[in-house]
Design a protein around this motif. Structure first.
Motif, PDB file in Angstrom:
ATOM      1  N   ASP A   1      -2.735  -8.832   2.469  1.00  0.00           N
ATOM      2  CA  ASP A   1      -1.952  -8.689   1.245  1.00  0.00           C
ATOM      3  C   ASP A   1      -2.065  -9.934   0.369  1.00  0.00           C
TER       4      ASP A   1
ATOM      5  N   LYS B   1       0.810  -1.223   0.000  1.00  0.00           N
ATOM      6  CA  LYS B   1       0.000   0.000   0.000  1.00  0.00           C
ATOM      7  C   LYS B   1       0.851   1.285   0.000  1.00  0.00           C
TER       8      LYS B   1
ATOM      9  N   TYR C   1      -7.240  -3.907   0.113  1.00  0.00           N
ATOM     10  CA  TYR C   1      -6.782  -2.601   0.575  1.00  0.00           C
ATOM     11  C   TYR C   1      -7.680  -2.079   1.696  1.00  0.00           C
TER      12      TYR C   1
END
Length: 446
Positions: A323, A203, A318
């Motif tokens: 992840d 991110k 997100y």
């Protein structure tokens, strides 16, 4: 394989050279899907981890093949034990199977059925690898594959496809792997990434695909191989069901690609090649359990729904902070759930079985059965995969060190690089050096 496949043929079946040849070709098509997956995933990672990503898929061909011969086929398709697991000593090592011994009441040899199912067992753990890109030890991954197929995949395949499996007997329809392959792999991916954690820079740093042509090549190979994956799952080519599955595979994939691209254009303003490839795979995933139960119109509906919802789902990582590197959860778990549940809506009752969905007068009965299959496989795979990953992490560590992750897993695990940039040519730009006294420009992480 759909419920009822072992009972539809004649009581005294004879070996069919045509069906045997058809199934051998389908087996080869499913095999090529694993290298295709490697290219699909490999193109989506950064340059420094390409080889590792390729190897995480490719190693499954070695590990799962040997385990399948030793005991996997027996556990998945041997004599039933309580609907949970199978076993047959004749299948251990495959040393006591006759050359022309037929599988059940089908017209193909046991060896042919075994090798077809082997290719499903190979690609399923390989699907998980996309969620773990850039950050896991290759040895830990190899051990996870061996443990996972033994404790998760082989039992689930028995539940769903074996004649005595409890989900099979319940009447759950999974023509070619919506639950056993895609939900199974997607839930496992979520379980493992909860243990392994996020990539460094998640991110924050750009993590764009390094080669979209490789992604498109991989998607094309997957699309091509998927015809064997789906049409072959009927185990014969005598009654037109395999042809319907073939058509539905093409139709749903095309519809999902268009649905993903339409969503992408509305949401982000562009039609991307990555979106086209991802949408196609989402359609392939969603139609897998349903291709023998719905009409081509139903396949279009499933494809469009899967294309849009999977495109929406990939952004959830997100929002929730997990992840999933290459969107295994967003495409395979979500797509598998969509396709499996929509059987309960769109099943016509006129292809593989007489089971009808809600829109064809079947009420909620089939939808209820599909829901049980989805929930049970999802929860079992998620929990057991998390426990396996946690155990491996405690014993040997699942993740590479920080320095190795930053430098790239290719060098750390394989002592190789995917591309030899040093030998790319000797032009002015390649020979340019930093003048004495000046600070070199910081290299951007690939």
């Amino acid at each position: 394989m759909p419920p009822g496949i072992l009972t539809i043929a004649a009581d005294k079946a004879t070996l069919s050279p045509a069906n045997t040849g058809f199934m051998l070709i389908c087996s080869a098509l499913v095999m090529i899907m694993t290298p295709g997956l490697a290219f699909f995933y490999g193109g989506m990672v950064r340059v420094k981890s390409v080889l590792n990503m390729l190897m995480m898929s490719f190693i499954s061909l070695g590990i799962v093949t040997i385990l399948w011969v030793l005991y996997g086929f027996g556990l998945a398709f041997g004599k039933d034990n309580g609907g949970v697991i199978g076993w047959d000593s004749a299948f251990a090592g495959m040393g006591h199977i006759g050359l022309t011994q037929l599988w059940g009441t089908t017209s193909i040899p046991v060896y042919v059925f075994a090798v077809f199912q082997l290719m499903f067992a190979v690609i399923t753990p390989a699907l998980i690898s996309g969620a773990l890109a850039d950050r896991v030890k290759f040895t830990a991954w190899a051990l996870f594959i061996a443990l996972w197929v033994t404790i998760v995949y082989f039992p689930v395949a028995h539940w769903v496809w074996a004649d005595g499996g409890w989900l099979f007997k319940l009447g759950v329809i999974d023509f070619a792997g919506g639950t056993a392959v895609h939900i199974n792999a997607g839930a496992a991916a979520l379980g493992v990434i909860l243990v392994v954690g996020k990539r460094i820079g998640f991110k924050k740093d750009p993590m764009r695909p390094h080669s979209l042509p490789l992604v498109m090549l991989g998607a094309g190979l997957l699309w091509f191989g998927w015809f064997g994956f789906n049409a072959g799952s009927w185990l014969n080519n005598d009654d037109g069901v395999a042809a319907v599955a073939f058509v539905n595979t093409q139709v749903a994939t095309a519809a999902a690609m268009l649905g993903w691209l339409a969503y992408e254009k509305i949401r982000h303003g562009s039609f991307t090649t990555l979106g086209a490839a991802s949408g196609a795979v989402a359609g392939l995933v969603a139609i897998t359990p349903a291709c023998g139960a719905v009409s081509p119109l139903g396949a279009i509906a499933i494809g469009v729904i899967a294309g849009v919802l999977c495109a929406m789902a990939v952004g959830l990582k997100y929002k929730f902070g997990y992840d999933d590197s290459l969107d295994v959860v967003g495409v395979h778990l979500v797509g598998g759930v969509i396709g499996s549940l929509l059987i309960g809506i769109f099943a016509t009752g006129g292809v593989q079985s007489d089971a009808k969905g809600l829109l064809y007068g079947g009420g909620f009965a089939q939808l209820g059965k599909q829901t049980v299959g989805v929930v049970c496989v999802l929860l079992y795979s998620l929990v057991v995969s998390y426990v396996l990953a946690k155990a491996i992490d405690l014993v040997m560590g699942f993740r590479v060190g920080e320095d190795e992750e930053i430098a790239g897993v290719d060098q750390a695990a394989h002592a190789e690089t995917a591309y030899d940039f040093a030998g790319a040519g000797g032009g002015t730009a390649a020979r340019k050096t930093t003048p004495l006294g000046e600070t070199p420009t910081k290299k951007v992480d690939a």
